[in-house]
Scaffold this active site. Structure first.
Site, PDB file in Angstrom:
ATOM      1  N   TYR A  54      -5.335  26.498  29.565  1.00 24.02           N
ATOM      2  CA  TYR A  54      -5.558  25.150  29.310  1.00 24.02           C
ATOM      3  C   TYR A  54      -5.320  24.960  27.655  1.00 24.02           C
ATOM      4  O   TYR A  54      -5.860  25.395  26.862  1.00 24.02           O
ATOM      5  CB  TYR A  54      -6.816  24.731  29.861  1.00 24.02           C
ATOM      6  CG  TYR A  54      -7.126  23.416  29.663  1.00 24.02           C
ATOM      7  CD1 TYR A  54      -6.256  22.392  29.946  1.00 24.02           C
ATOM      8  CD2 TYR A  54      -8.078  22.917  29.057  1.00 24.02           C
ATOM      9  CE1 TYR A  54      -6.384  21.116  30.066  1.00 24.02           C
ATOM     10  CE2 TYR A  54      -8.722  21.427  29.218  1.00 24.02           C
ATOM     11  CZ  TYR A  54      -7.494  20.585  29.603  1.00 24.02           C
ATOM     12  OH  TYR A  54      -7.845  19.244  29.549  1.00 24.02           O
ATOM     13  N   ASN A  56      -6.243  22.691  25.844  1.00 20.04           N
ATOM     14  CA  ASN A  56      -7.482  22.252  25.034  1.00 20.04           C
ATOM     15  C   ASN A  56      -8.535  23.489  24.740  1.00 20.04           C
ATOM     16  O   ASN A  56      -9.312  22.866  24.070  1.00 20.04           O
ATOM     17  CB  ASN A  56      -8.165  21.041  25.860  1.00 20.04           C
ATOM     18  CG  ASN A  56      -7.395  19.656  25.739  1.00 20.04           C
ATOM     19  OD1 ASN A  56      -6.063  19.904  24.956  1.00 20.04           O
ATOM     20  ND2 ASN A  56      -7.745  18.569  26.256  1.00 20.04           N
ATOM     21  N   TYR A  57      -8.301  24.567  25.259  1.00 15.96           N
ATOM     22  CA  TYR A  57      -9.002  25.735  25.082  1.00 15.96           C
ATOM     23  C   TYR A  57      -8.257  26.725  24.235  1.00 15.96           C
ATOM     24  O   TYR A  57      -7.852  27.736  24.635  1.00 15.96           O
ATOM     25  CB  TYR A  57      -9.700  26.420  26.115  1.00 15.96           C
ATOM     26  CG  TYR A  57     -10.488  25.638  27.210  1.00 15.96           C
ATOM     27  CD1 TYR A  57     -11.273  24.491  26.561  1.00 15.96           C
ATOM     28  CD2 TYR A  57     -10.517  25.939  28.419  1.00 15.96           C
ATOM     29  CE1 TYR A  57     -11.761  23.579  27.700  1.00 15.96           C
ATOM     30  CE2 TYR A  57     -11.154  25.163  29.524  1.00 15.96           C
ATOM     31  CZ  TYR A  57     -11.971  23.877  29.036  1.00 15.96           C
ATOM     32  OH  TYR A  57     -12.673  23.143  29.756  1.00 15.96           O
TER      33      TYR A  57
END
Length: 100
Positions: A54, A56-57
Site C-alpha cells: 500500500y 501510503n505505508y
C-alpha cells in the site's frame, strides 16, 4: 467491490489482508534491534504475501517498490504523470516515475 484492478491507481483490491508493520524505538540505540525484528517478521509474512504494498505505508527498503505499489497500473500512471507533471515537480523518493 465491483472495481477492477485497473479501474483506479490501487491494484490490490482483491487482497484478503492489509498488514502494516512499524517499530517505535524509545532511543536511537534501540533502533537496530527494532528494525531487525521488523525485518524478521516481514520475512516470515512474505510467503503469505501477494508482493503488493500500500503506497501510503511507504517502505524505503521495499525491493521493486513501484511494482509493489501500483502493479500493472504503473505504465498508465507514469503516462498520466508525464502529461500533467512533465517537470516532475510533485515527487519524493518513491513517487510515480515519469513515463516514456
Amino acid at each position: 467491490s465491483d472495481l477492477g484492478i485497473a479501474d483506479t491507481a490501487f491494484p490490490h483490491r482483491r487482497a484478503k489482508f492489509l498488514v502494516q508493520s512499524s517499530v517505535q524505538p524509545k532511543t536511537i540505540n534501540e533502533q537496530p534491534a527494532h528494525l531487525n525484528g521488523l525485518r524478521a517478521m516481514s520475512t516470515l509474512l512474505d510467503k503469505h504475501s501477494t508482493g503488493g504494498a500500500y503506497v501510503n505505508y511507504r517502505d524505503r527498503e521495499l525491493p521493486n517498490w513501484a511494482n509493489a505499489y501500483w502493479g500493472g497500473n504503473l505504465p498508465r500512471l507514469a503516462a498520466v504523470k508525464s502529461k500533467y507533471d512533465p517537470q516532475n515537480f510533485f515527487r519524493h523518493a518513491q513517487s510515480i516515475p515519469l513515463g516514456e
